[in-house]
Scaffold this active site. Sequence first.
Site, PDB file in Angstrom:
ATOM      1  N   ALA A 114       4.491   0.731   6.974  1.00 13.23           N
ATOM      2  CA  ALA A 114       3.505   0.571   5.813  1.00 13.23           C
ATOM      3  C   ALA A 114       3.096   2.051   5.028  1.00 13.23           C
ATOM      4  CB  ALA A 114       2.594  -0.199   6.050  1.00 13.23           C
ATOM      5  N   HIS A 172       9.983  -2.959   5.650  1.00 14.07           N
ATOM      6  CA  HIS A 172       8.817  -2.279   6.296  1.00 14.07           C
ATOM      7  C   HIS A 172       7.976  -3.413   6.704  1.00 14.07           C
ATOM      8  CE1 HIS A 172       5.527  -2.746   3.623  1.00 14.07           C
ATOM      9  NE2 HIS A 172       6.267  -2.824   2.538  1.00 14.07           N
ATOM     10  N   CYS A 173       7.222  -3.353   7.676  1.00 12.63           N
ATOM     11  CA  CYS A 173       6.064  -4.068   8.077  1.00 12.63           C
ATOM     12  C   CYS A 173       4.816  -3.006   8.393  1.00 12.63           C
ATOM     13  CB  CYS A 173       6.251  -5.008   9.381  1.00 12.63           C
ATOM     14  SG  CYS A 173       6.845  -4.035  10.708  1.00 12.63           S
ATOM     15  N   GLN A 174       3.910  -3.369   9.157  1.00  7.66           N
ATOM     16  CA  GLN A 174       2.692  -2.574   9.471  1.00  7.66           C
ATOM     17  C   GLN A 174       3.509  -0.921  10.106  1.00  7.66           C
ATOM     18  OE1 GLN A 174      -0.235  -2.378   8.422  1.00  7.66           O
ATOM     19  NE2 GLN A 174      -0.424  -0.224   8.852  1.00  7.66           N
TER      20      GLN A 174
END
Length: 309
Positions: free
Chosen positions: A180, A251-253
């Site tokens: 992120a 993306h993620c976190q």
Amino acid sequence: MVTTEPLEIDSCQLMHLLVEAQKRPLVLDCRSFLNFNASHIRGSHNVYCNSIVKRRSKGAITLDCILAEESVRAGLRGGRYHTVVVLDERSLGFASLTGDPTDKLVLSTLLSQLDAHSVHTYFLKGGYETFHSLFPGMCTQIAKPCPQGSPGESPVFRSTPLYDQGGPVEILPFLYLGSAYHSSRKDSLQSLGITALLNVSSTCPNYFESTFQYKCIPVEDSHVTDISAWFREAIDFIDSVKSSGGRTLVHCQAGVSRSATICLAYLIHAQRLPLEEAFDFVKRRRGVISPNLGFMGQLLQFETEVLCR
């Protein structure tokens, strides 16, 4: 068995075709996906036959099984290519091929399905190793990612979480993986040519909706989450961005579990890679990836569905 042996060509003759021929030859690289993406002849295409396909083949298979790109298959059938050159790592010639290597199966398929009068099929003597030693400027060389958390970095850098260090990593020329934090760095995204972001979370913000194309997959990083239900949608999104000439950051976190799972699913589907090989490929580029056990089980199931089909 191959009904007719292919013609052979050496590196100098191939170089002449690449530079002088009115129609550029189609170069099919039968090395592993990892080796191909480390370095290959510019404009060549990787062909991969997984073990299931090899076991089921009876000396030849369909073009669909060896060429993942529909445009290349259409070009072969539509007369776009007059010459096809098949290569491996270092074989001295067709006669030196033993057992059931990928290149032998590919040659058998081409010779059985293409009109020999309109498309000439060649095998490259000495393989990629010889060509690269003679003409390195005609080959790509993918730079190895810098080690994260290397000695000598500043205290500020050491305090940054490992998954946020550096920037997005290139998985394929049109596909990047990151966190992120990476998705919040507009200048960095633009410098990489990224035009779209696939946000695999329910909490990470879309920072620049007026600048980039976004798609959200609102899932949690939990072993009970059914992320496989989103595989098809994610793959279609990445492909649509690719077809328009763009690049996608997934993306993620943290860029460790959810987004890595989506990238692995894409490689399994688009490149027909076994999960183990896809995982090794992504791990070499982003060492922190670690999909949770539930996601890994769903990827194994997806691998079975894709490769058996």
